[in-house]
Scaffold this motif. Structure first.
Motif, mmCIF file in Angstrom:
data_model
loop_
_atom_site.group_PDB
_atom_site.id
_atom_site.type_symbol
_atom_site.label_atom_id
_atom_site.label_comp_id
_atom_site.label_asym_id
_atom_site.label_seq_id
_atom_site.Cartn_x
_atom_site.Cartn_y
_atom_site.Cartn_z
ATOM 1 N N GLY A 196 0.803 -1.220 0.000
ATOM 2 C CA GLY A 196 0.000 0.000 0.000
ATOM 3 C C GLY A 196 0.835 1.269 0.000
ATOM 4 N N GLY B 259 -0.833 4.293 1.024
ATOM 5 C CA GLY B 259 -1.776 5.226 1.647
ATOM 6 C C GLY B 259 -1.170 5.851 2.889
ATOM 7 N N SER C 231 1.142 3.279 5.228
ATOM 8 C CA SER C 231 2.401 2.827 4.626
ATOM 9 C C SER C 231 3.341 3.986 4.344
ATOM 10 C CB SER C 231 2.113 2.077 3.325
ATOM 11 O OG SER C 231 1.268 0.997 3.589
ATOM 12 N N THR D 237 -6.315 12.300 1.164
ATOM 13 C CA THR D 237 -7.780 12.125 1.136
ATOM 14 C C THR D 237 -8.595 13.284 1.738
ATOM 15 O OG1 THR D 237 -7.460 10.744 3.081
ATOM 16 C CG2 THR D 237 -7.859 9.616 0.992
ATOM 17 N N LEU E 246 -10.019 15.348 -0.893
ATOM 18 C CA LEU E 246 -10.655 14.693 -2.047
ATOM 19 C C LEU E 246 -12.065 15.238 -2.336
ATOM 20 C CD1 LEU E 246 -10.055 12.505 -4.183
ATOM 21 C CD2 LEU E 246 -11.167 10.852 -2.692
ATOM 22 N N THR F 200 -17.466 12.093 5.239
ATOM 23 C CA THR F 200 -17.319 12.095 3.770
ATOM 24 C C THR F 200 -18.582 12.657 3.128
ATOM 25 O OG1 THR F 200 -15.904 10.142 3.883
ATOM 26 C CG2 THR F 200 -16.862 10.639 1.743
ATOM 27 N N THR G 274 -9.179 6.378 10.583
ATOM 28 C CA THR G 274 -8.884 7.720 10.060
ATOM 29 C C THR G 274 -7.427 7.833 9.617
ATOM 30 O OG1 THR G 274 -8.177 8.596 12.188
ATOM 31 C CG2 THR G 274 -10.529 8.746 11.717
HETATM 32 P P1 FAD Z 1 -5.404 4.129 2.304
HETATM 33 O O1 FAD Z 1 -4.945 5.516 2.520
HETATM 34 O O2 FAD Z 1 -6.757 3.900 1.735
HETATM 35 O O3 FAD Z 1 -4.324 3.391 1.407
HETATM 36 C C1 FAD Z 1 -4.428 2.045 1.032
HETATM 37 C C2 FAD Z 1 -3.353 1.760 0.004
HETATM 38 O O4 FAD Z 1 -3.306 0.355 -0.269
HETATM 39 C C3 FAD Z 1 -3.597 2.442 -1.332
HETATM 40 O O5 FAD Z 1 -2.383 2.907 -1.841
HETATM 41 C C4 FAD Z 1 -4.144 1.319 -2.199
HETATM 42 O O6 FAD Z 1 -3.908 1.523 -3.567
HETATM 43 C C5 FAD Z 1 -3.315 0.149 -1.668
HETATM 44 N N1 FAD Z 1 -3.883 -1.188 -1.912
HETATM 45 C C6 FAD Z 1 -5.175 -1.555 -2.004
HETATM 46 N N2 FAD Z 1 -5.278 -2.882 -2.239
HETATM 47 C C7 FAD Z 1 -4.023 -3.357 -2.299
HETATM 48 C C8 FAD Z 1 -3.464 -4.646 -2.529
HETATM 49 N N3 FAD Z 1 -4.233 -5.726 -2.732
HETATM 50 N N4 FAD Z 1 -2.118 -4.776 -2.545
HETATM 51 C C9 FAD Z 1 -1.312 -3.692 -2.335
HETATM 52 N N5 FAD Z 1 -1.785 -2.452 -2.109
HETATM 53 C C10 FAD Z 1 -3.118 -2.295 -2.080
HETATM 54 N N6 FAD Z 1 -9.245 10.834 7.816
HETATM 55 C C11 FAD Z 1 -8.868 11.833 8.651
HETATM 56 O O7 FAD Z 1 -8.252 11.548 9.685
HETATM 57 N N7 FAD Z 1 -9.138 13.141 8.349
HETATM 58 C C12 FAD Z 1 -9.787 13.497 7.224
HETATM 59 O O8 FAD Z 1 -10.032 14.673 6.983
HETATM 60 C C13 FAD Z 1 -10.190 12.469 6.325
HETATM 61 N N8 FAD Z 1 -10.861 12.782 5.194
HETATM 62 C C14 FAD Z 1 -11.245 11.790 4.343
HETATM 63 C C15 FAD Z 1 -11.937 12.126 3.187
HETATM 64 C C16 FAD Z 1 -12.351 11.138 2.317
HETATM 65 C C17 FAD Z 1 -13.095 11.511 1.070
HETATM 66 C C18 FAD Z 1 -12.057 9.782 2.608
HETATM 67 C C19 FAD Z 1 -12.492 8.694 1.661
HETATM 68 C C20 FAD Z 1 -11.399 9.442 3.754
HETATM 69 C C21 FAD Z 1 -10.992 10.439 4.642
HETATM 70 N N9 FAD Z 1 -10.313 10.125 5.827
HETATM 71 C C22 FAD Z 1 -9.903 11.133 6.669
HETATM 72 C C23 FAD Z 1 -10.020 8.728 6.165
HETATM 73 C C24 FAD Z 1 -8.605 8.348 5.693
HETATM 74 O O9 FAD Z 1 -8.441 8.663 4.332
HETATM 75 C C25 FAD Z 1 -8.345 6.866 5.879
HETATM 76 O O10 FAD Z 1 -8.564 6.515 7.211
HETATM 77 C C26 FAD Z 1 -6.901 6.560 5.486
HETATM 78 O O11 FAD Z 1 -6.751 6.720 4.101
HETATM 79 C C27 FAD Z 1 -6.482 5.162 5.882
HETATM 80 O O12 FAD Z 1 -5.150 4.971 5.525
HETATM 81 P P2 FAD Z 1 -4.627 3.542 5.028
HETATM 82 O O13 FAD Z 1 -3.159 3.688 4.822
HETATM 83 O O14 FAD Z 1 -5.107 2.483 5.923
HETATM 84 O O15 FAD Z 1 -5.379 3.294 3.658
#
Ligand code: FAD
Ligand code: NAD
Length: 476
Positions: A18, A20, A23, A49, A52, A186, A339
């Motif tokens: 990932g 995101g 990571s 995000t 977004l 959202t 989050t």
């Molecule tokens: P993500 O950021 O979703 O990243 C996941 C990563 O894994 C991506 O790069 C994806 O491509 C990759 N991936 C997916 N499947 C696979 C696979 N099979 N193999 C390898 N890689 C893979 N939170 C806040 O605290 N404040 C905010 O203001 C806020 N605003 C938001 C607004 C929106 C519109 C959204 C949708 C969310 C918001 N959030 C906010 C929540 C926040 O974005 C998430 O909690 C955060 O992105 C989680 O981080 P993560 O690293 O777990 O996942």
């Protein structure tokens, strides 16, 4: 040069899934020279995000909130490998992952395996639909760049179609009805942005449809924004009233067709009533569901049997019941909300943990070496013993890593008409505020949180551009 990865055999393979919040926070703070670092993600960029929702109306251009992972890796001391691929299977027994290039252009090899010594799962979550029929086929989600682009195109498609010659009033009303399902942040932020777009730009450019434009937010619970205080929920609801955004609470969507949704409204007397809501644009924002990869891994580990919302991790973010696998962010269940704030603190924690583990190993090797030299050259023994003792002291200090602890900095959300709400824990007191000043705080906070200076400059320029010239309503 070939594009094979040539790992240093003296170092461990650390595979990170990932790109995101979780990571990338890990990558940012990780001393990459300690490991053979391999990043696997189908998305070759980090996405900010929180901004977004602003991309759905063109208030911000999407590239302003993307940061290429190649750029992130380039700034690291030791090189790390990146593969644009999806991990499709984790074999926890053999310690290998299967990866697949699912992009449009594929080479002869597009499925292969990567072995790991240590694995970090940071794959985030999918959009929840709860199996409600018609959601996937008819609505837009709001999670990725492509979702924001699709919404931006659809808004203008609805507007231009409503303006089509001889369109009947009823059909114009349907097309101009923008329905948002899910009253979490959202859904609320998107509804606010949409109303701004209409008030500041569409209304002036397409006045003939102005009277029909309507935004409705549908929420199953008794109120929107459950994570905010009662005072800020009330403030949001009254602001939405002024902005003519209708909030339908206690309304659970049950079915979606291409032109209307069917929802069950719970009346105060306890009676339930089914209603049909025609729409032109439907945005579905009802939170998170597990990714298939995560489900698949959980099914391999008996200790994960009772976990429902993601990979259960311990206080060091180790996936319970697994060997050498850690999880961060929305795919992990550590007792916090899904989050960006939590994900990035978890990623930074793992970086500290891994940096420490590498240091510990190096110091242990040093103690071992010094002890061995003591036997070979007994002459310098006093000095060597002193050195061993000091290294062991150092070891004890860094071995004592405290478990992960989340520090909540507060919640912020934009609610439209240049107003925002903030629940911020400052100086042990809770500051709950809403309004224009909070909006300026929201803007500066998000600007400062952007990934890079380049992102900050681009976002600031986008804001100025939209203010001066209006948002671009070209449908593309
Ligand atoms: P993500 O950021 O979703 O990243 C996941 C990563 O894994 C991506 O790069 C994806 O491509 C990759 N991936 C997916 N499947 C696979 C696979 N099979 N193999 C390898 N890689 C893979 N939170 C806040 O605290 N404040 C905010 O203001 C806020 N605003 C938001 C607004 C929106 C519109 C959204 C949708 C969310 C918001 N959030 C906010 C929540 C926040 O974005 C998430 O909690 C955060 O992105 C989680 O981080 P993560 O690293 O777990 O996942
Ligand atoms: P969410 O889970 O916070 O909210 C989803 C809402 O949809 C819930 O209130 C739920 O009751 C409702 N819902 C579910 N099924 C429904 C149905 N069939 N009909 C009507 N309503 C239904 O989801 P989100 O807003 O996408 O947020 C996801 C995560 O990202 C959360 O942790 C949130 O805090 C975080 N986030 C934070 C911000 C911010 O801080 N500004 C912005 C966006 C997202």
């Amino acid at each position: 040069p070939d594009n094979q990865f040539h790992p240093d055999p003296s170092k461990k393979n650390l595979v990170i899934l990932g790109t995101g919040w979780g990571s990338v926070a890990l990558l940012k703070k990780l001393d990459t020279e300690n490991y053979n670092v391999i990043v696997v993600s189908p998305r070759n960029y980090f996405l900010f995000t929180p901004l977004l929702p602003s991309c759905t109306t063109g208030n911000i251009e999407h590239r302003s909130i993307m940061e290429p992972v190649r750029q992130i890796l380039r700034s690291k001391k030791a090189s790390a490998m990146y593969y644009e691929a999806e991990c499709t299977h984790i074999d926890a027994e053999r310690k290998v992952i299967k990866i697949s290039d699912n992009s449009d252009i594929k080479g002869d090899v597009h499925v292969t395996e990567v072995p790991y010594d240590m694995l970090v799962v940071g794959v985030g979550a999918e959009n929840a639909t709860f199996g409600i029929p018609g959601v996937r086929e008819n609505s837009c989600f709001l999670k990725e760049i492509k979702d924001a682009q699709a919404i931006r195109t659809k808004i203008m498609d609805c507007v231009e179609t409503a303006g089509f010659k001889d369109q009947k009033p009823e059909e114009v009303s349907r097309l101009m009805h923008m329905v948002v399902v899910g009253g979490g942040p959202t859904g609320v932020e998107f509804a606010g942005e949409l109303r701004d777009f209409f008030d500041e730009d569409i209304k002036k450019l397409v006045p003939e449809i102005a009277d029909s434009f309507k935004v409705t937010l549908v929420e199953a619970l008794p109120n929107v924004l459950p994570m905010f205080s009662k005072q800020l929920i009330d403030y949001t609801e009254s602001t939405f009233k002024e902005e003519h955004i209708e909030i339908m609470t206690k309304t659970m969507v049950k079915n979606v067709t291409d032109k209307y949704i069917e929802a069950e409204i719970s009346r105060p007397d306890g009676k339930k009533e089914l209603t049909r809501i025609p729409y032109g644009l439907l945005v579905w924002a009802t939170g998170n569901a597990l990714r298939p990869l995560v489900k698949d891994l959980m099914s391999q580990i008996p200790a994960q049997k009772d976990s429902r919302r993601g990979l259960a991790v311990n206080e060091y973010l180790v996936v319970q019941g697994a060997r050498d696998i850690w999880a961060v962010g929305d795919c992990a269940v550590a007792g916090y909300a899904p989050t960006a704030q939590v994900a990035s603190q978890e990623g930074a924690f793992l970086a500290r943990l891994f940096n420490n583990m590498a240091k510990t190993e190096a110091l242990e090797a040093k103690v071992h070496e010094l002890s061995a030299s003591l036997n070979v050259q007994p002459g310098n023994s006093a000095q060597v013993v002193q050195e061993i003792e000091s290294t062991e002291r150092q070891l004890r200090r860094i071995k004592d890593i405290k478990p992960f602890h989340y520090s909540h900095q507060g919640s912020l959300a934009y609610i439209g008409s240049e107003k925002a709400v903030a629940d911020v824990a400052w100086l042990n007191g809770n500051l709950a505020s809403g309004g224009k000043l909070t909006y300026l705080f929201w803007r500066s906070a998000y600007l400062s949180m952007c990934f890079s200076t380049r992102n900050r400059v681009l976002v600031a320029l986008d804001w100025v551009k939209a203010k001066v010239y209006g948002r671009d309503v070209s449908r593309e």
